[in-house]
Design an enzyme around this catalytic site. Sequence first.
Site, PDB file in Angstrom:
ATOM      1  N   GLU A  45       0.839  -1.209   0.000  1.00 14.29           N
ATOM      2  CA  GLU A  45       0.000   0.000   0.000  1.00 14.29           C
ATOM      3  C   GLU A  45       0.868   1.250   0.000  1.00 14.29           C
ATOM      4  OE1 GLU A  45      -2.829  -0.437  -0.844  1.00 14.29           O
ATOM      5  OE2 GLU A  45      -3.239  -2.498  -0.238  1.00 14.29           O
ATOM      6  N   ASP A  97       3.362  -5.003  -5.410  1.00 11.69           N
ATOM      7  CA  ASP A  97       3.680  -6.315  -4.826  1.00 11.69           C
ATOM      8  C   ASP A  97       5.189  -6.483  -4.684  1.00 11.69           C
ATOM      9  OD1 ASP A  97       1.092  -7.168  -4.521  1.00 11.69           O
ATOM     10  OD2 ASP A  97       1.022  -8.267  -6.428  1.00 11.69           O
TER      11      ASP A  97
END
Length: 640
Positions: free
Chosen positions: A480, A544
């Site tokens: 995030e 990711d």
Amino acid sequence: MDKSADPCTDFYQYACGGWIASNTIPADRPSWGTGEMLAERNRIVLRDILDKAADATANRSAVEQKIGDYYYACMDEKTVNARGYDAIKPELERIGALADKAAIRDEVPRLHLQGDDAFFEFGSETDLKDSNSRIAAADQGGLGLPDRDFYLNKDARSEQIRKSYVEHIGKMLGLIGESADAATADAKAVLAFETKLAEHSLDRVSRRDPDKIYHKIAVTELATRCPFFRWPEFFAAVGAPKIETLNVDYPDFFTGLNAAIESASVPDLKAYLRWRVVNNEASQLSDPFVEEHFNLYSRTLRGVRELSPRWKRCVDSVNFALGDALGQKYVDVTFGAEGKQRTLDMVLAIEKVMKGNIDTLDWMTPATKKEALVKLEAIANRIGYPDKWRDYSTVRVARDDFAGNWERANMFEVKRDFDKIGKPVDRSEWPFSTPTVNAGYSPDENSINFPAGILQPPLYSNTSDDAANFGAGGAIIGHELTHGFDDEGRKFDAHGNLRDWWTKEDADEFQKRAKCLIDEYSKFEAVPGQHVNGELTLGENTADLGGLRIAFEALMEDLKGKERKTIDGFTPEQRFFLSYGQAWCHMQKPQMTGMLLRTDPHSPPRFRTNGVVQNMPEFQKAFACSAGKPMVAAPACHIW
Ligand SMILES: [Zn+2]
């Protein structure tokens, strides 16, 4: 685990093969994995809360009365079935009486107030270039299928879905009393009309670029493009304040919408509105509506075999309608202040590594690094649950009126959204309800959001070792965080304003590295013949990879000076990667995968695992993978 697999050949199989072999997708789910197991466990906790709150003889708080009676009314299948589609009859009668296009236009604000975004989307949003103010926004919409591509693509699966869609609309219109012939003709007209809207909608890859969906224009300009809706009248009818400018995400849509409405007949437009109303409300009506809705949206589109038990649907409905009320009770039993503090500590450790990482990045110019650090410093960390809960005291919840409760809760949310237009942004608001298994970065607020629902085992646990927590929960936090700095995040500054703070040189260097990931992921074949869209998933793949690398470094910092324990024969590094891989253990119906490949900016879980570790020398060292093995990418992609 599948210890017979070689971690250097297929790490996902090594980490999850045992789980995959011993699990099956439940009949009422399109997929099954860590996230779903977590959500399922949350549902059981929530059911317990709701069962207690539903007891009207107990001494209940105001919050317990709302969620308890909502749940009770939803569970009261007998009353729900006895009511059939009574809840939408008044609206259907009004639509039936519309004599001409002017009357149709005047009906649209009422539908929007009920949460049915007929023809287009309208609401409030944070002004992307002035992140302190909420403005009005109008956007493309009005489709019944999940994406414009379903209307436009020529492949066999899309053709089949369109055929099923027309049959479904016909059946739903039949359930509200249309003759078979009329329903079939109307269903075809609805598809034809929605196809025109789809033709004028912007595709998802383009919509990832905030510049392509920011067009703050005068209401008079919108009126020129789409004179059919008399906009000042529309705004007044939905109770919005006087609006002079608004963001029209994709102005061409409104030109197309106007032409589509002008060329459609009054009966066809009325059929479209009837379809909208019955589709919007189907889940709150009697069994035939619920089952037919399930038939298209779950069975055909997602490959689900069976409808979920009623209690699960009712728990989800309470969470959807009164999420903040349910959330208050949920955190009491699951998370508490201790969970909030420990997770915050992990967030701060990861942010510290991100800071060092930006400092030493070889491709970013010094001026841009400075801005990046300011932005990182300014990130708001929202962990667990909001400081202020939404107040539902004005939402009437009756014990015998499921559809009415749903409508009133829906109208409350719509009104709350419209009321924000022209006001300063309220930063205490969360994008998810507390029990939700999800996390996110909000570019227009520069905040990361982790509701308590996702901060649960196996993603995070007070009793797990640090390697396991950093590999799963830590990787999500890192993920995030990097969103603030990727190809989308770079366009928003520390205050959340749409302002590209990169130089052209930075952008070129980033693009070069991003190309590596686009190429790598585009080669992944998710279901036979269907590949991952490397461009649609670029932002998530970047997050990711960056997130796992940063979480790994944070773990290395964390372990300094501590005893390095080998557990079950695995080093902390190996446990970190296993924890990451197992956070993605997952299986999915091919129909669902096919749909998500078009609509979801995330890659399928197998590639979220293998696609990332194959780019990490830290992984290859941990498992002693030699060059040439599939989990050793050449070249390795590296951004953060
Ligand atoms: Zn993401």
